[in-house]
Design an enzyme around this catalytic site. Structure first.
Site, PDB file in Angstrom:
ATOM      1  N   GLY A 205      25.643 -29.609 -13.029  1.00  0.00           N
ATOM      2  CA  GLY A 205      25.154 -30.510 -12.130  1.00  0.00           C
ATOM      3  C   GLY A 205      23.590 -30.060 -11.924  1.00  0.00           C
ATOM      4  CG  ASN A 206      20.970 -32.388 -10.694  1.00  0.00           C
ATOM      5  OD1 ASN A 206      20.806 -33.207  -9.496  1.00  0.00           O
ATOM      6  ND2 ASN A 206      21.012 -33.239 -11.792  1.00  0.00           N
TER       7      ASN A 206
END
Ligand code: CTP
Length: 396
Positions: A205-206
């Site tokens: 993810g980020n």
């Protein structure tokens, strides 16, 4: 920063008056000229010196002070915005009846500026038929009512009646001043960060919180647009009154954005889309015993949604992308933005700096917006809402 406004903050006498200090402060911090008009009862809950220090102006209470300068109408006449927070049941009733037996009442009657009230009272008083009728009357006259929120009240009870949070009152009040220039437009906004699964319990993810995209959706709604928010793992609640489509991966985001983009007047790609995803997603949890000391992940490219939208331009549809870069030099940052818009082919690119402590999950943002030719169209620096409005001005 937006143009400084002359704001009258009216405070009536309820315990939530202590939170009115936060309302005055929020306006001051945003560069506005704040004049507090407090009722006598309000000053029993919060001290004049506090309000004067925070607002940086004398606090007005007395109808019969400054009579020579006709203060009871001067304040109202010169106001760009009047906000009553908290608005007690009594003050709401007086406003509905048009009573003007104190400085707050006369100030409001003498003003043609947008009026925003933030009710605060016990649940029973809020739900009383008299209060409900009074609020309906105010709404019919175009008064903006913010809150109340539901939650813990002054006593041990809880329910609807808590004054809305100061920052929400200020945002709603500033929104009341904005033109409804997007009525009839369809705006699609993607926000948040995609997650690419590795196995049933893990993902790549980020750090995107979705705050900037949500602010854009909210601003577009306030300006009258029909808004579709394609939401990927938001850390903040989506705004009410918009069409929210929740997605997880880049592929899902692509499908939702392309569907919503049909017939849209604008697409704003604020989401942080994973450029790569694991080539294989394990059906079962990846186990250390089977992997040993190293785990190699093979990633494959995700589709570039912004480039795809831009490669099939539709007449009258504006496509806006974001470029989140860690470059610290301003000129080099701009060059990265110019190169990115040339690559992506969108109409505008909003370039902002991100880093360990910049850009994500923060309340503010500073951006430069470039057009397809690489020219700087505008710069915006302020709250995410202010940046959102600067972006939506491109659609005007
Ligand atoms: N974007 C997209 N699809 C992707 C990746 C990004 O639509 N697969 C969009 C983002 O929503 C954003 C813009 O493209 O509006 C720029 O994203 P960014 O990650 O900064 O650019 P990239 O093309 O991924 O370039 P970089 O190599 O700098 O990561």
């Amino acid at each position: 920063m937006s143009v400084p406004l002359r704001v009258v903050v009216g405070i009536s006498g309820g315990i939530a008056a202590y939170k009115a200090v936060g309302v005055a402060r929020e306006f001051v911090l945003r560069g506005h000229d704040v004049h507090v008009v407090a009722t006598e009862a309000a000053l029993r809950f919060v001290g004049r010196p506090t309000l004067e220090a925070i607002s940086r102006n004398p606090v007005e209470t007395e109808l019969f002070e400054g009579v020579a300068e006709v203060r009871h109408v001067a304040l109202g006449q010169s106001a760009d915005l009047v906000v009553v927070a908290p608005a007690t049941a009594n003050t709401i009733a007086k406003l509905a009846a048009g009573l003007s037996d104190d400085l707050l009442g006369t100030t409001i009657l003498a003003s043609t500026a947008p009026l925003v009230v933030a009710p605060a009272m016990h649940t029973e008083m809020w739900q009383n038929a008299a209060t409900r009728d009074n609020i309906a009357t105010l709404r019919r006259r175009g008064v903006h009512v913010v809150g109340p929120a539901s939650g813990q009240l002054t006593g041990s009870d809880s329910g609807p009646g808590r004054m809305a949070e100061p920052v929400d009152i200020v945002e709603a009040a500033l929104a009341a001043l904005r033109p409804r220039d997007l009525v009839g437009r369809r705006v699609v906004v993607s926000a948040g960060g995609t997650r690419e699964p590795l196995d049933p319990v893990r993902f790549l993810g980020n750090r995107s919180s979705g705050r900037q995209g949500v602010a854009i959706a909210e601003a577009a709604r306030d300006r009258g647009a029909h808004v579709v928010l394609v939401a990927a793992h938001l850390e903040v609640p989506p705004p009410s009154g918009i069409d929210v489509r929740s997605v997880g991966t880049a592929e899902e985001l692509r499908a939702a954005v392309l569907t919503a983009a049909e017939g849209a007047d604008a697409v704003v790609m604020a989401a942080a889309v994973a450029d790569y995803r694991p080539e294989n997603v394990s059906d079962a949890k990846i186990k250390k015993e089977q992997q040993g000391d190293e785990l190699a992940l093979r990633l494959v490219r995700n589709p570039d949604i912004l480039a795809e939208l831009s490669s099939a331009p539709v007449d009258g549809r504006t496509v806006i992308g974001f470029a989140a870069e860690t470059e610290t030099d301003d000129e080099a940052l701009l060059e990265l933005g110019r190169a990115k818009i040339a690559r992506k082919g969108c109409d505008y690119l909003v370039v902002n700096r991100v880093g360990w402590s910049e850009g994500f999950a923060t309340e503010g943002n500073a951006v430069v917006i470039v057009s397809r030719g690489g020219d700087i169209v505008t710069r915006a620096d302020g709250t995410k809402r202010e940046v959102a409005d600067a972006i939506l001005d491109l659609l005007g």
